[in-house]
Design an enzyme around this catalytic site. Structure first.
Site, PDB file in Angstrom:
ATOM      1  N   VAL A  63       0.807  -1.232   0.000  1.00  0.00           N
ATOM      2  CA  VAL A  63       0.000   0.000   0.000  1.00  0.00           C
ATOM      3  C   VAL A  63       0.835   1.275   0.000  1.00  0.00           C
ATOM      4  O   VAL A  63       0.316   2.359  -0.262  1.00  0.00           O
ATOM      5  CB  VAL A  63      -1.010   0.037   1.181  1.00  0.00           C
ATOM      6  CG1 VAL A  63      -2.028  -1.062   1.062  1.00  0.00           C
ATOM      7  CG2 VAL A  63      -0.288   0.011   2.530  1.00  0.00           C
ATOM      8  N   ASN A  88      -7.328  -1.041   5.192  1.00  0.00           N
ATOM      9  CA  ASN A  88      -7.147  -1.646   6.507  1.00  0.00           C
ATOM     10  C   ASN A  88      -5.693  -1.988   6.839  1.00  0.00           C
ATOM     11  O   ASN A  88      -5.348  -2.116   8.011  1.00  0.00           O
ATOM     12  CB  ASN A  88      -8.028  -2.910   6.552  1.00  0.00           C
ATOM     13  CG  ASN A  88      -7.696  -3.795   7.706  1.00  0.00           C
ATOM     14  OD1 ASN A  88      -8.104  -3.517   8.839  1.00  0.00           O
ATOM     15  ND2 ASN A  88      -6.937  -4.861   7.461  1.00  0.00           N
ATOM     16  N   SER A 141      -7.870   3.767  14.619  1.00  0.00           N
ATOM     17  CA  SER A 141      -7.610   3.104  15.906  1.00  0.00           C
ATOM     18  C   SER A 141      -8.153   3.984  17.017  1.00  0.00           C
ATOM     19  O   SER A 141      -8.307   5.204  16.854  1.00  0.00           O
ATOM     20  CB  SER A 141      -6.100   2.936  16.102  1.00  0.00           C
ATOM     21  OG  SER A 141      -5.799   2.490  17.412  1.00  0.00           O
ATOM     22  N   TYR A 154       2.452   5.658  16.166  1.00  0.00           N
ATOM     23  CA  TYR A 154       1.206   4.992  15.762  1.00  0.00           C
ATOM     24  C   TYR A 154       0.023   5.948  15.918  1.00  0.00           C
ATOM     25  O   TYR A 154      -0.803   6.088  15.011  1.00  0.00           O
ATOM     26  CB  TYR A 154       1.006   3.744  16.631  1.00  0.00           C
ATOM     27  CG  TYR A 154      -0.165   2.883  16.252  1.00  0.00           C
ATOM     28  CD1 TYR A 154      -0.153   2.120  15.089  1.00  0.00           C
ATOM     29  CD2 TYR A 154      -1.296   2.806  17.067  1.00  0.00           C
ATOM     30  CE1 TYR A 154      -1.228   1.304  14.752  1.00  0.00           C
ATOM     31  CE2 TYR A 154      -2.369   1.997  16.739  1.00  0.00           C
ATOM     32  CZ  TYR A 154      -2.325   1.243  15.583  1.00  0.00           C
ATOM     33  OH  TYR A 154      -3.396   0.449  15.246  1.00  0.00           O
ATOM     34  N   LYS A 158      -2.699   7.363  13.106  1.00  0.00           N
ATOM     35  CA  LYS A 158      -4.116   7.008  13.186  1.00  0.00           C
ATOM     36  C   LYS A 158      -5.003   8.253  13.367  1.00  0.00           C
ATOM     37  O   LYS A 158      -6.127   8.311  12.879  1.00  0.00           O
ATOM     38  CB  LYS A 158      -4.354   5.994  14.295  1.00  0.00           C
ATOM     39  CG  LYS A 158      -3.700   4.637  14.007  1.00  0.00           C
ATOM     40  CD  LYS A 158      -4.211   4.022  12.708  1.00  0.00           C
ATOM     41  CE  LYS A 158      -3.677   2.615  12.473  1.00  0.00           C
ATOM     42  NZ  LYS A 158      -4.245   1.968  11.288  1.00  0.00           N
TER      43      LYS A 158
HETATM   44  P1  NAD Z   1      -2.243  -7.793  11.407  1.00  0.00           P
HETATM   45  O1  NAD Z   1      -0.787  -7.566  11.625  1.00  0.00           O
HETATM   46  O2  NAD Z   1      -2.860  -9.065  11.853  1.00  0.00           O
HETATM   47  O3  NAD Z   1      -2.616  -7.592   9.860  1.00  0.00           O
HETATM   48  C1  NAD Z   1      -2.104  -6.537   9.103  1.00  0.00           C
HETATM   49  C2  NAD Z   1      -2.037  -6.964   7.650  1.00  0.00           C
HETATM   50  O4  NAD Z   1      -1.576  -5.846   6.880  1.00  0.00           O
HETATM   51  C3  NAD Z   1      -1.065  -8.126   7.387  1.00  0.00           C
HETATM   52  O5  NAD Z   1      -1.675  -9.096   6.567  1.00  0.00           O
HETATM   53  C4  NAD Z   1       0.099  -7.450   6.685  1.00  0.00           C
HETATM   54  O6  NAD Z   1       0.784  -8.310   5.764  1.00  0.00           O
HETATM   55  C5  NAD Z   1      -0.615  -6.314   5.959  1.00  0.00           C
HETATM   56  N1  NAD Z   1       0.311  -5.231   5.612  1.00  0.00           N
HETATM   57  C6  NAD Z   1       1.256  -4.659   6.384  1.00  0.00           C
HETATM   58  N2  NAD Z   1       1.942  -3.748   5.694  1.00  0.00           N
HETATM   59  C7  NAD Z   1       1.421  -3.742   4.444  1.00  0.00           C
HETATM   60  C8  NAD Z   1       1.710  -3.018   3.267  1.00  0.00           C
HETATM   61  N3  NAD Z   1       2.700  -2.121   3.219  1.00  0.00           N
HETATM   62  N4  NAD Z   1       0.961  -3.232   2.164  1.00  0.00           N
HETATM   63  C9  NAD Z   1      -0.044  -4.148   2.184  1.00  0.00           C
HETATM   64  N5  NAD Z   1      -0.351  -4.884   3.271  1.00  0.00           N
HETATM   65  C10 NAD Z   1       0.377  -4.678   4.390  1.00  0.00           C
HETATM   66  O7  NAD Z   1      -2.942  -6.552  12.126  1.00  0.00           O
HETATM   67  P2  NAD Z   1      -4.493  -6.247  12.459  1.00  0.00           P
HETATM   68  O8  NAD Z   1      -4.620  -6.239  13.929  1.00  0.00           O
HETATM   69  O9  NAD Z   1      -5.388  -7.093  11.651  1.00  0.00           O
HETATM   70  O10 NAD Z   1      -4.549  -4.740  11.967  1.00  0.00           O
HETATM   71  C11 NAD Z   1      -5.371  -4.316  10.892  1.00  0.00           C
HETATM   72  C12 NAD Z   1      -5.598  -2.824  11.041  1.00  0.00           C
HETATM   73  O11 NAD Z   1      -6.265  -2.593  12.279  1.00  0.00           O
HETATM   74  C13 NAD Z   1      -4.318  -1.988  11.089  1.00  0.00           C
HETATM   75  O12 NAD Z   1      -4.516  -0.791  10.375  1.00  0.00           O
HETATM   76  C14 NAD Z   1      -4.148  -1.702  12.570  1.00  0.00           C
HETATM   77  O13 NAD Z   1      -3.423  -0.535  12.805  1.00  0.00           O
HETATM   78  C15 NAD Z   1      -5.598  -1.574  12.995  1.00  0.00           C
HETATM   79  N6  NAD Z   1      -5.847  -1.752  14.432  1.00  0.00           N
HETATM   80  C16 NAD Z   1      -5.575  -2.926  15.043  1.00  0.00           C
HETATM   81  C17 NAD Z   1      -5.805  -3.042  16.408  1.00  0.00           C
HETATM   82  C18 NAD Z   1      -5.521  -4.321  17.155  1.00  0.00           C
HETATM   83  O14 NAD Z   1      -5.474  -4.273  18.390  1.00  0.00           O
HETATM   84  N7  NAD Z   1      -5.354  -5.448  16.484  1.00  0.00           N
HETATM   85  C19 NAD Z   1      -6.338  -1.960  17.135  1.00  0.00           C
HETATM   86  C20 NAD Z   1      -6.587  -0.779  16.453  1.00  0.00           C
HETATM   87  C21 NAD Z   1      -6.360  -0.681  15.102  1.00  0.00           C
END
Ligand code: NAD
Length: 252
Positions: A63, A88, A141, A154, A158
């Site tokens: 991305v 996402n 987030s 972070y 966000k």
């Molecule tokens: P995760 O690490 O399980 O999944 C993230 C995915 O994004 C992975 O498949 C990774 O390969 C992909 N990714 C990373 N960099 C990339 C890039 N440059 N191009 C394309 N794909 C890329 O994390 P998650 O918990 O599923 O997080 C998803 C979203 O939710 C993120 O934006 C994260 O910041 C947000 N989020 C997560 C939480 C949490 O507690 N899990 C809380 C708030 C927000």
């Protein structure tokens, strides 16, 4: 089915929230374009989409790469159409005070979390404007709407996603296009588990859960359900909003 006949382009579809959303959206009738920098994991997601009886396709996309995102979105739109853009993909960083976070680390977060969302919106908007409809959902987030000590870079990214989503909503609304953000509290995906053993994660989860009025951390389906709502026609008059899904953390 709440997304029957629609196509959703999902970034970061290979893991955690992106994978959960892909499966849920498929169960609700959507065709899924699973984009991820990790091709293998996105392929596994598409396997689950197909198990749910829907068509899915995989695109290896970083991305951060504007040209690649534009090409992937154009390709998906011409092959399947485009109704939902779920920006996402995101990354976090190890806990550290602002003054301890190096420029490289800060920029790594900016590149994926801010530029990634920017690229996804910029690529999808022309298609949505042309057809006079479309729903953008950006994963922000809780750290984008309240302070997040030790997560400075972070929270910087966000917070940007939350306000950029408002701007996009204001711009594209007259074309019949909506844009909203989802703001999850800590949710049990590979992201917060990183650098922790299973035992450490279980202990951390229990400790953190005490601070949540609902006394547990998020489950991926909690967040995917909110994404589904914002992506669906049920949210037809909702745009520019940051939907906090955090078990009440931010009100305690
Ligand atoms: P995760 O690490 O399980 O999944 C993230 C995915 O994004 C992975 O498949 C990774 O390969 C992909 N990714 C990373 N960099 C990339 C890039 N440059 N191009 C394309 N794909 C890329 O994390 P998650 O918990 O599923 O997080 C998803 C979203 O939710 C993120 O934006 C994260 O910041 C947000 N989020 C997560 C939480 C949490 O507690 N899990 C809380 C708030 C927000």
């Amino acid at each position: 089915m709440r997304l029957k006949g629609k196509t959703a382009f999902i970034t970061g579809a290979g893991s955690g929230l992106g994978r959960e959303a892909a499966e849920l959206f498929a169960k609700e009738g959507a065709t899924i374009v699973a984009a991820d920098v990790d091709l293998e994991s996105a392929e596994e997601t598409v396997g689950r989409v197909e198990d749910a009886g829907q068509e899915g396709t995989v695109l290896e996309v970083d991305v951060r790469d504007s040209d690649a995102v534009h090409a992937a979105v154009d390709e998906a739109a011409s092959a399947f159409g485009l109704d939902i853009m779920l920006n996402n993909a995101g990354i976090s960083h190890g806990r550290a005070a602002v003054e301890e976070i190096g420029e490289d680390e800060r920029d790594r977060l900016i590149d994926v979390n801010i530029k990634g969302v920017w690229n996804g919106c910029q690529a999808a908007i022309p298609h949505f404007r042309e057809q006079g409809s479309g729903a953008i959902v950006n994963t922000a987030s809780l750290a984008g709407v309240i302070g997040a000590p030790q997560l400075g870079a972070y929270s910087l990214t966000k917070g940007a996603v939350v306000n950029f989503t408002r701007t996009v909503a204001a711009e594209v609304g007259p074309s019949g296009v909506r844009a909203n953000a989802v703001c999850p509290g800590v949710t049990d995906t590979p992201m917060p588990r990183k650098n922790r053993t299973d035992a450490e994660w279980e202990a951390t989860k229990e400790k953190m859960a005490r601070h949540y009025p609902l006394k547990r951390l998020g489950r991926p389906e909690d967040i995917a359900n909110a994404m589904l709502f914002l992506a669906s026609d049920e949210a037809d008059w909702i745009t520019g909003q940051a939907l906090v899904v955090d078990g009440g953390f931010s009100c305690a």
